[in-house]
Design a protein around this motif. Structure first.
Motif, PDB file in Angstrom:
ATOM      1  N   GLU A  92      25.623 -86.127 -25.490  1.00 50.62           N
ATOM      2  CA  GLU A  92      25.713 -85.082 -26.518  1.00 50.62           C
ATOM      3  C   GLU A  92      25.553 -85.629 -27.925  1.00 50.62           C
ATOM      4  N   ILE A  93      25.964 -86.865 -28.152  1.00 48.45           N
ATOM      5  CA  ILE A  93      25.758 -87.475 -29.473  1.00 48.45           C
ATOM      6  C   ILE A  93      24.266 -87.653 -29.733  1.00 48.45           C
ATOM      7  N   MET A  94      23.564 -88.123 -28.722  1.00 51.24           N
ATOM      8  CA  MET A  94      22.113 -88.317 -28.831  1.00 51.24           C
ATOM      9  C   MET A  94      21.400 -86.981 -29.033  1.00 51.24           C
ATOM     10  N   GLU A  95      21.808 -85.950 -28.298  1.00 54.93           N
ATOM     11  CA  GLU A  95      21.170 -84.640 -28.437  1.00 54.93           C
ATOM     12  C   GLU A  95      21.366 -84.078 -29.842  1.00 54.93           C
ATOM     13  N   HIS A  96      22.561 -84.272 -30.380  1.00 53.57           N
ATOM     14  CA  HIS A  96      22.822 -83.762 -31.730  1.00 53.57           C
ATOM     15  C   HIS A  96      22.025 -84.556 -32.762  1.00 53.57           C
ATOM     16  N   ALA A  97      21.864 -85.852 -32.521  1.00 49.68           N
ATOM     17  CA  ALA A  97      21.042 -86.670 -33.423  1.00 49.68           C
ATOM     18  C   ALA A  97      19.587 -86.202 -33.400  1.00 49.68           C
ATOM     19  N   ALA A  98      19.082 -85.885 -32.219  1.00 49.83           N
ATOM     20  CA  ALA A  98      17.699 -85.410 -32.101  1.00 49.83           C
ATOM     21  C   ALA A  98      17.503 -84.099 -32.845  1.00 49.83           C
ATOM     22  N   HIS A  99      18.539 -83.290 -32.878  1.00 49.64           N
ATOM     23  CA  HIS A  99      18.470 -81.997 -33.563  1.00 49.64           C
ATOM     24  C   HIS A  99      18.602 -82.134 -35.073  1.00 49.64           C
ATOM     25  N   ARG A 100      19.503 -83.005 -35.529  1.00 44.41           N
ATOM     26  CA  ARG A 100      19.877 -83.025 -36.945  1.00 44.41           C
ATOM     27  C   ARG A 100      19.053 -83.990 -37.801  1.00 44.41           C
ATOM     28  N   LEU A 101      18.820 -85.206 -37.308  1.00 47.07           N
ATOM     29  CA  LEU A 101      18.233 -86.225 -38.182  1.00 47.07           C
ATOM     30  C   LEU A 101      16.831 -85.882 -38.690  1.00 47.07           C
ATOM     31  N   PRO A 102      15.921 -85.381 -37.847  1.00 46.81           N
ATOM     32  CA  PRO A 102      14.587 -85.058 -38.371  1.00 46.81           C
ATOM     33  C   PRO A 102      14.631 -84.026 -39.498  1.00 46.81           C
ATOM     34  N   ARG A 103      15.622 -83.157 -39.492  1.00 49.34           N
ATOM     35  CA  ARG A 103      15.733 -82.138 -40.535  1.00 49.34           C
ATOM     36  C   ARG A 103      16.207 -82.723 -41.860  1.00 49.34           C
ATOM     37  N   LEU A 104      16.728 -83.938 -41.808  1.00 50.08           N
ATOM     38  CA  LEU A 104      17.242 -84.595 -43.013  1.00 50.08           C
ATOM     39  C   LEU A 104      16.321 -85.721 -43.474  1.00 50.08           C
ATOM     40  N   GLY A 105      15.139 -85.805 -42.878  1.00 55.33           N
ATOM     41  CA  GLY A 105      14.220 -86.883 -43.220  1.00 55.33           C
ATOM     42  C   GLY A 105      14.542 -88.179 -42.513  1.00 55.33           C
ATOM     43  N   GLY A 106      15.409 -88.123 -41.516  1.00 50.91           N
ATOM     44  CA  GLY A 106      15.775 -89.311 -40.757  1.00 50.91           C
ATOM     45  C   GLY A 106      14.859 -89.521 -39.564  1.00 50.91           C
TER      46      GLY A 106
END
Length: 380
Positions: free
Chosen positions: A36-50
């Motif tokens: 779930e940590i990985m899934e949330h990272a996949a969702h959130r980071l690209p939206r922040l330029g990560g």
């Protein structure tokens, strides 16, 4: 994440804490119960330029963090116990190269594949699993709020001390959902690594492993020569002039920068210690049921028992424990293993208590009743 009150899973709070700390690179490989940590990272980071990268396995996931960190990014991964074993080589490499990075281990039982429930069976591996000398910093969250705040602290410690930092979570805390309070950004301390530019060090005078006990860290592409090497090295990173004296000085400095600063790194939480004759010491989610047991033992039977929670597992806060407990009778240590942290606790309090009683559990969180029954049995 805007300031406010949220209802989140621990895994989500962990990633949000990482983002707040400035993490913009996540490399991972899915594994229960950390996915779930990985899934949330996949969702959130690209939206922040990560950048989110799914790798082919756990060791490659951890290896990505090395390059990302030396390129100037704050980077993390998350795994569970079998994957944590595979990351030990990178952890050792990061200790020797003094590379700041964060690894979250959502612990599950072992050995082998064990099972996919909860556990605290990696706490000794966190300290001793990597080869060679070199201390580590490991934190132990107990709530969704902790998953947010301890992940921020992990990044701050990694940047301050130029070292890998481990967040030793458990399935229990990663999968629970409860309230998270996100404070205003200006109230959250954020630490960034010291660069040679910050110390006025010109490129021609820069020593990648010199200048201070915690050396300033240059970023690739900013004009400084960087020797990124995990062999024994001189302050300039040179590995060709080996001798035992250089070997000792190199590794001893890396060891001392953590062990000489335990009081600045390690944290404890205490309750009901005044006048106590016994004490319960625990960490992680066991502290949730542990404090219930302590309060009930005091209220129902008048047992003078205190409570200590280890926020930091490593470096182990031996001096702090000894200062808190000048003299007690029985020390109870409930853990979701067969008594791992009972050993350093016993060593720290060797002349401060009559005996240390381990309260083990495998695969499930202690209930308050389980802890109370052992306390009552030992003190009857």
């Amino acid at each position: 994440m805007k300031p406010g009150v949220y209802y989140l899973q621990g895994a989500q709070a962990c990633l949000e804490g990482a983002i707040t700390a400035g993490c913009r690179v996540y490399a991972g490989y899915p594994i229960t119960p950390a996915t779930e940590i990985m899934e949330h990272a996949a969702h959130r980071l690209p939206r922040l330029g990560g950048r989110f990268i799914q790798m082919e396995d756990e060791i490659s996931s951890a290896s990505v963090l090395l390059g990302a960190s030396w390129a100037g990014a704050k980077a993390m991964t998350a795994t569970s116990s079998p994957g944590f074993s595979l990351m030990q080589e990178v952890i050792s490499f990061a200790i020797m190269t003094e590379t700041p990075l964060v690894i979250v281990d959502v612990q599950r039982p072992g050995p082998g594949q064990g099972y996919i429930t909860t556990g605290q069976e990696d706490v000794m591996q966190a300290r001793w699993g990597h080869h060679g000398e070199g201390s580590i910093i490991a934190l132990s969250p107990a709530s969704v709020q902790d998953m947010f705040e301890f992940t921020i602290e992990a990044f701050n410690l990694a940047e301050r001390w130029r070292t890998p930092v481990l967040v030793m979570a458990e399935e229990t805390v990663a999968h629970m959902r409860e309230r998270l309070i996100v404070p205003p950004p200006g109230t959250i301390p954020i630490v960034n690594r010291t660069k040679p530019q910050d110390m006025g060090i010109a490129p021609e005078h820069y020593l990648p492993y010199g200048h201070a006990q915690v050396p300033p860290m240059a970023t690739w592409g900013e004009g400084y020569n960087i020797n990124h090497v995990s062999l024994v090295h001189h302050e300039d990173g040179n590995v060709t002039r080996y001798n035992p004296k250089v070997h000792f000085e190199n590794v001893a400095r890396i060891h001392r920068k953590i062990e000489d600063n335990v009081d600045a790194i390690a944290r404890l939480e205490t309750r009901e210690l005044e006048g106590c004759r016994h004490v319960l010491i625990c960490y992680g989610s066991v502290s949730r049921t542990g404090i219930e047991a302590v309060l009930e033992a005091r209220a129902e039977r008048g047992i003078p028992i205190g409570f200590i929670r280890l926020h930091t597992l490593w470096p182990f806060p031996e001096r702090q424990l000894r200062d808190l407990l000048p003299d007690v009778d029985v020390v109870f240590v409930p853990e979701m293993n067969l008594g791992m942290m009972a050993h350093p606790i016993m060593e720290a309090l060797r002349d401060r208590c009559r005996r240390v009683v381990s309260i083990p559990s495998l695969g499930s969180l202690h209930s308050p009743e389980m802890i109370l029954s052992r306390i009552y049995k030992e003190l009857q």
